[in-house]
Every structure is written in structure tokens, then in C-alpha cells.
Design an enzyme around this catalytic site. Structure first.
Site, short mmCIF file in Angstrom:
data_model
loop_
_atom_site.label_atom_id
_atom_site.label_comp_id
_atom_site.label_asym_id
_atom_site.label_seq_id
_atom_site.Cartn_x
_atom_site.Cartn_y
_atom_site.Cartn_z
N GLY A 37 6.43 -15.68 28.40
CA GLY A 37 6.60 -14.22 28.45
C GLY A 37 6.55 -13.61 27.05
O GLY A 37 7.58 -13.19 26.52
N SER B 120 3.21 -11.79 25.57
CA SER B 120 2.34 -10.61 25.47
C SER B 120 2.84 -9.46 26.33
O SER B 120 3.43 -9.66 27.40
CB SER B 120 0.92 -10.97 25.93
OG SER B 120 0.37 -11.90 25.05
N GLU C 233 1.04 -25.11 20.86
CA GLU C 233 -0.09 -24.58 21.63
C GLU C 233 -1.44 -24.91 21.00
O GLU C 233 -2.46 -24.69 21.61
CB GLU C 233 0.00 -23.06 21.70
CG GLU C 233 0.88 -22.55 22.79
CD GLU C 233 0.58 -21.09 23.04
OE1 GLU C 233 1.49 -20.29 22.88
OE2 GLU C 233 -0.57 -20.74 23.40
#
Lengths: 350, 388
Positions: B128, B130, B248
Site C-alpha cells: 500500500g 502508491s 524489490e
């Protein structure tokens, strides 16, 4: 599984002190840098990777690669690859005597027909070599330059690349057959294939060294050069070029490292594929990386007085030597097809 | 910068073999529709099987159900999953980043509650971050968290929240101090573990370019989050979140998305006896060496992490390069086949190519655009001598 750190430090210091832009410029004019050769030969560097029993300096493939990488990084104008990695290695494998001076190796056609050796190809610094080494099948010839026709030429970096032609009686030339298989090459051993593979890998390693230097030179320039009141490295469009050049440098370096490991018999990849793959990666990195570097340098990069060209002209030359981009791409493609769809990922992740 | 070639140990090779054998048995070709890397399907049962093998939450501590294994071990497992387009959607985010972030910043209670369930594949997480008006510029985010009794009340909208409509939890970043009370707008943010069944949440799928609906808009209207679900320290969300981004980047998910297009093309061309064509050799000879070098670069990033390094620049360089390559692969194959993708072609190759042709623009956008990555990477490219 890596080079001797002391050796790396020594050659970097030696070349860093010696090989100035002026020295390179001079060598390009005269075709030779005796100063550089003598300094390297005095320390035994041109015979690293060749067994001491065969007259070499000993050391591993990783040591040899570190030397060639330094030659690339400093644009040293000497036939290190031809002497240590290609010609000298072939002589040693064949049990032929290593000369005391530089060795060249023929990149081109070499055929034995009816007791005669017919050659037509290119030899780096051929006119300055003590011996030009020629591989045909599993036979290695050590040819005195006086016996062949030498057509002087140079690549676009001003490095001698001489056309060599000859039609000689086999028995007039010292030669020997390499018996057995020199690891990690496949049986039946083909000295010509091995020479070409080692030649291509020498260019990969040198290019990786040069691309690293190009990337760093570009970063340095972009931080030193001011426009609009600030270093051009603060502009996103320029940062993009810096990143591109750095990516090309790290990809080329990784390709070189993995392919050298395969040559040294480490890893689980096949040397044929890994060298071909490394050539493809490095050729692409040269195209894209040098473009980004020159663009970030603006007009300064295309002057003769700023040293970028001494690296980029070599990169643009080396990519065409010991097989072209197209030939190595097809060779890589052929390895892929041979293994088929089920073998594709194992090839990538070997 | 550090990129060293990795020599896999015998134990690592053994793990690779085990994963390959498991997947050969579990997902034989033709038994499922492969996805494109990390955007593959959700399959809780498949995730649970991986969990049972100890292949989820691999880096998490044993006391919380993890395996205390290395980044390289996880790389080995994940690479084999992605290259088959295995259904990793359910566990992907939880395994890659939510688990490690909870292990690092969470309370004992949070670790005991979430990490075993992540490692077994039972629960999935989403991200959560963007918001409609806050993308790459995370400091501009506006979701409010207001103090209320033993917890916080969240109000605002999150967007591009992948699988919010299927998964169980979300780690949301919100402002716990209003921006006008701060001198540094990166401060005053906090991470919250949000139960996606909480009252006040409205989750609406956003149709993707290919007509599927994996990512969502999530509207928070007075969503209560108890203090026990605050992740890490109040006000430290920015730094925690930045550390999360490192998980990521640089992994095999950033260069394998379109891999199956190439493998299936080779299978198709071999079946048609075209494997000797120069054009095919040129195509494969151009693409496969890039996979080879990206594999080694990306594996090297994993090893550096295991050695205690923080390869932020390295992983940004690899992600930027890898995601562009994923797109180049699609373009090159489309140019090679010289025929329009058509839904009538239901061969594996046809289906994957259609999917890739449609969704490839997302490769260089998700997880931070390439422009932002270049910016991050360039800051690590230091001039000789180190001064800037």
C-alpha cells in the site's frame, strides 16, 4: 578462483605510470612501443598463463585475464593477447620453443594442402613479432616473419594489423601436432578452434577493462564539467548516459569473468557457448556504452587531445577481431538450438 | 560497485535440482497456463505446497516458521518458478518483501502471528504505497492516520495495489504527522499492517491493459488499525519503506517476465524443422547471451546481500537493464514471427506472446519506473576520489 592481487596491483601500477596518452599516440604513429613491451617483458607478464616447464611465467587463466584487462583499461599498445593468450599458449601446447620477443598469431585462413601450408589472414603486430603462430587443424606452426609476405595495415586504433600471406613447404617451418585434448576444449582437439576461442576471449577481457575505464572517465567528466551553473552530472538526461555506460561496463565485466572461469575449467558452463555469449554481450555493450560515453562528453570526447578516443577506438576495433559479431552471434545461436527448448534454461543458468 | 561471478555450492546445486524435480512433477508443461513472471496467477494450494517444502519465507528466522536460508537459496527457487510462469501471485509479495520487513521491524507478536503463515503460504500480502497523486514521489503521499484510542484511523486512497481483492493483508504507508507540521516531508510517515477485511475498506479492481483485473484501488474510509498493527516505529515509515524497496530490485523477476516467449518459440521452430535457419540463430544468439549475463549479474546481487552488502546501486542497474531487456525480447520475437498475434492461436506460444505483447509496457514501470531507477543508480556512480 581469482587473480593474484599482487600481480594485479603490479601491472596496474606499471601501466598506469607508463602508458600515457602521449606514449599511446607515439605508438600509433610508429606502430610499436618498445618501452611498454620491455617493461612488461622484464616482469615476465607476456608469458603469464603458460607453464614454467614450457618456458612461460606460470600463473592461472585468472592472472592472465587480469593482465589483459589492465592492457584494455590503459590502452597499452602491445601484443599481450597474441603473445600470452593465443600464440604463446599454442606453442607451449605443441611443445614448440617460446621465443624471447613478442609473438603474433594468425587470425584467418590456414590450410595444409599436399605438403604445403597456405595462409592468408591478419596478424596483430605481425611485422614486430619474433614468430607468427599459425594453427591448422591440430598442427601448430611457428613461422619466422621473414618467410611470409607482410602487408602492413592497422585497425582504427592505430594498432598494427598486418595482412599475412604465404605458401610454404610444411617441412620448412617448425611445427608440431598437439596430441590429446587441452582442457576445457572438446575432443577431437582442434587448435584452430581453440586459437579462435582464446582470441575472442582475449578481446572480451580487454574490452571489459576498457569499458570500465570509459565508464569511470565519463562519470569523472560529468562531475567536473559545469554548464548552467552546475555539474552536468546533475542533469537527468546526462545521468541516464552515465547509468547506461555503467551498465554496459558491468555486463561486459561479468561476461568476461564468467567466460574466463569456463576457460579455466570452473563453473558448469560449456566454454564454446560461454565465450560466444560473452562476445555477444560485449559487442552490444561496446555499441551502446561508447555511444553513451561520447554523448555525455560532448565535443570534448571527439578531440584527439582528450583520451576517451584512445579507449573507444580500441573498443570499436577489437569487436571485429577473432570473429565478427555476426559470427559469434550465430555460434551462440547454434549452441542454443543444439540444446533445444528443454535445454535452454539450463544453458542460461549453468 | 561490486559484481562478482557466483560459484554455486554443491548444496545450492542440490537445491536447484530439487526445485526442478518438484516443478517437473507438479507443473508439467501443458497442465497450466503459464504467467509472465511475477504477474502469474494466484493459486493458494500451489503456494502451500511450496511452503510445505520450505521454499517460502526462506530467509525468515526458524523460530517464526522460516528456514533461515540465504538470498542465493531464495534466488534459486524463485528463478525456477518464474522461468516456468508458475502461479506465484498469492505468495509473491509476502515472500519477497512483507515477510522480511516484518521480520526486521515487527513486534514479537506480529512475527509470531504473520511469519509462520507467510512461510506456509496461507496468507498473502500486498503493498500500500502508491496513491492517485503520489507515485514515484513517495514524500507527496497524503493518506492520513489519525490517533484514536488504542489505535489509528486511516483515511485516503491507495492505488495499483496488486491482488488486494484476493489477499489477506496490506502494508500501508500513511502520514501520522500532518505535512505542514514538518520541515522534512519524508518524516511523519508510519507503516501499518492492514487486515483487508477491515470495515471501511472498499476494494475495486482496476482493469489492466489486457482486460484482467489484478491491481486495485483501495479506498480507506475511517479504517481502524489497532496499535498492535503498527509496523516498526511511528514516524519511521519512510526509512522502513526505503529498505523494503531493496527487496524489490535486482532479482530474477526483473528479467524473466517474457522468458517463456523465447523458450516456446524455440520449441515451435524446432517442431517445424526451422531450427537451422540463420534468422533464428541470429535471434537466439542475440537474446540468450543477455539472459545468461543477467542471470549472473542478478545472482551476484543475491550473494552480495548474503555477504552483508547493501547492493542498492547494483540492483537498480540490474533492474533497469533487465526490464528493458524483457521488452526487447517481446519486440524481437514479434519482429521475427512476422505475424499479428491473434486470439485464435491457442498454442502455448500464441497465448504467451499475446499476453506479453499486451502487457510489456508494465515491465519498466512496476516497482518504480526506470527513470527513477536511473536517478537512484546515478547517485552511486561516484567520480574518482569520491567527492561530489
Amino acid at each position: 578462483m581469482s587473480a593474484d592481487p599482487l600481480l594485479v596491483e603490479t601491472i596496474e601500477r606499471l601501466l598506469g605510470d607508463l602508458v600515457t596518452p602521449d606514449l599511446i599516440e607515439h605508438a600509433e604513429t610508429t606502430g610499436w612501443s618498445g618501452t611498454t613491451w620491455d617493461a612488461l617483458a622484464g616482469a615476465g607478464f607476456p608469458w603469464v598463463g603458460i607453464d614454467e616447464s614450457a618456458g612461460g611465467s606460470g600463473g592461472t587463466e585468472f592472472d592472465l585475464a587480469a593482465i589483459l584487462a589492465a592492457v584494455g583499461r590503459f590502452a597499452a599498445p602491445v601484443p599481450m593477447a597474441e603473445t600470452a593468450m593465443i600464440g604463446g599458449w599454442l606453442l607451449a601446447q605443441a611443445g614448440l620453443e617460446l621465443p624471447t620477443g613478442p609473438v603474433s598469431a594468425l587470425d584467418g585462413l590456414a590450410e595444409i594442402r599436399g605438403g604445403r601450408l597456405v595462409i592468408d589472414g591478419t596478424a596483430a603486430w605481425g611485422r614486430h613479432a619474433d614468430r607468427i603462430v599459425v594453427a591448422s587443424g591440430s598442427t601448430v606452426f611457428a613461422i619466422e616473419p621473414g618467410l611470409v609476405e607482410i602487408g602492413p595495415g592497422a585497425n582504427i586504433a592505430g594498432e598494427p594489423r598486418d595482412r599475412i600471406t604465404a605458401d610454404l613447404a610444411v617441412d620448412d617451418v617448425p611445427h608440431a601436432v598437439i596430441t590429446g585434448v587441452a582442457a576445457p576444449f572438446d575432443a577431437p582437439f582442434d587448435a584452430q578452434v581453440a586459437a579462435r576461442t582464446r582470441g575472442a576471449l582475449s578481446r572480451v577481457v580487454m574490452a571489459a577493462g576498457a569499458l570500465g575505464a570509459v565508464s569511470q572517465m565519463t562519470i569523472d567528466y560529468a562531475h567536473a564539467r559545469h554548464q548552467f551553473g552546475k555539474p552536468i552530472a546533475t542533469f537527468q538526461a546526462v545521468q541516464s548516459h552515465l547509468v547506461t555506460a555503467a551498465q554496459c561496463a558491468v555486463a561486459a565485466q561479468m561476461a568476461a569473468d564468467v567466460a574466463v572461469r569456463a576457460l579455466a575449467g570452473g563453473g558448469t558452463g560449456a566454454v564454446g557457448f560461454e565465450v560466444a555469449a560473452a562476445r555477444v554481450v560485449v559487442d552490444g555493450a561496446i555499441t551502446i556504452g561508447t555511444r553513451a560515453a561520447h554523448q555525455a562528453h560532448g565535443a570534448m570526447g571527439v578531440t584527439r587531445e582528450y583520451p576517451l578516443h584512445q579507449l573507444t577506438r580500441r573498443l570499436w576495433s577489437w569487436r571485429h577481431e577473432w570473429g565478427t559479431t555476426k559470427q559469434w552471434r550465430r555460434a551462440a545461436g547454434a549452441c542454443v538450438v543444439e540444446r533445444g527448448a528443454d535445454g535452454l534454461f539450463p544453458l542460461i543458468s549453468a | 560497485m561490486k559484481f562478482e561471478p557466483v560459484e554455486l555450492s554443491a548444496a545450492e546445486r542440490q537445491l536447484q535440482t530439487e526445485v526442478i524435480e518438484f516443478l517437473d512433477a507438479e507443473l508439467p508443461r501443458g497442465s497450466y497456463t503459464p504467467g509472465l513472471g511475477m504477474s502469474a496467477a494466484n493459486d493458494v494450494e500451489f503456494s502451500k505446497k511450496l511452503g510445505a517444502r520450505g521454499w517460502l519465507g526462506m530467509s525468515l528466522p526458524r523460530e517464526y516458521g522460516g528456514q533461515a536460508r540465504t538470498a542465493v537459496d531464495r534466488f534459486i527457487v524463485v528463478e525456477q518458478l518464474l522461468r516456468r510462469g508458475a502461479p506465484v501471485g498469492h505468495h509473491w509479495v509476502a515472500d519477497r518483501q512483507s515477510g522480511p520487513v516484518i521480520a526486521r521491524f515487527g513486534t514479537e507478536e506480529q512475527k509470531h502471528r504473520f511469519l509462520p503463515a507467510i512461510s506456509s503460504g496461507e496468507i498473502g500480502f500486498c503493498i500500500g504505497m502508491s496513491e492517485p497523486d503520489s507515485g514515484s514521489d513517495l514524500a507527496s503521499l497524503s493518506m492520513r492516520a489519525t490517533r484514536d484510542g488504542d489505535g489509528w484511523v486511516l483515511d485516503g486512497t491507495k492505488i495499483w495495489t496488486t491482488n488486494a481483492h484476493h489477499l489477506q493483508y496490506c502494508i500501508a504507508l500513511a502520514r501520522t504527522t500532518p505535512r505542514d507540521e514538518l520541515t522534512d516531508k519524508r518524516q511523519g510517515m508510519t507503516q501499518f499492517i492492514v487486515d483487508l477485511t477491515s470495515p471501511g475498506l472498499t476494494i475495486t479492481p482496476i482493469p489492466f491493459i489486457d482486460g484482467t483485473a489484478d491491481f486495485c484501488e483501495v479506498v480507506y474510509d475511517h479504517v481502524f488499525v489497532p496499535d498492535s498493527m503498527v509496523l516498526g516505529e511511528v514516524g519511521h515509515g519512510w526509512a522502513q519503506n526505503t529498505s523494503e524497496l531493496a527487496y524489490e530490485r535486482g532479482g530474477p523477476d526483473r528479467w524473466l517476465s517474457s522468458y517463456l516467449v523465447v523458450e516456446e518459440l524455440l520449441r515451435r521452430e524446432s517442431a517445424a524443422d526451422r531450427q537451422g535457419d540463420d534468422e533464428l540463430l541470429d535471434l537466439l544468439g542475440a537474446l540468450v547471451p543477455m539472459y545468461w549475463v543477467l542471470h549472473h549479474l542478478s545472482l551476484s546481487v543475491a550473494r552480495t546481500i548474503d555477504q552483508g552488502g547493501a547492493p542498492a546501486v547494483e540492483s537498480s542497474l540490474v533492474k533497469e537493464m533487465g526490464t528493458r531487456f524483457e521488452q526487447d525480447v517481446v519486440s524481437a520475437v514479434l519482429a521475427y514471427v512476422d505475424e499479428a498475434p491473434n486470439t485464435g492461436d491457442q498454442s502455448l506460444f500464441g497465448v504467451i506472446l499475446m499476453n506479453a505483447a499486451l502487457t510489456q509496457p508494465s515491465f519498466t514501470v512496476r516497482g518504480g519506473t526506470n527513470e527513477v531507477l536511473k536517478s537512484v543508480a546515478s547517485k552511486g556512480l561516484r567520480p574518482t576520489g569520491g567527492e561530489r
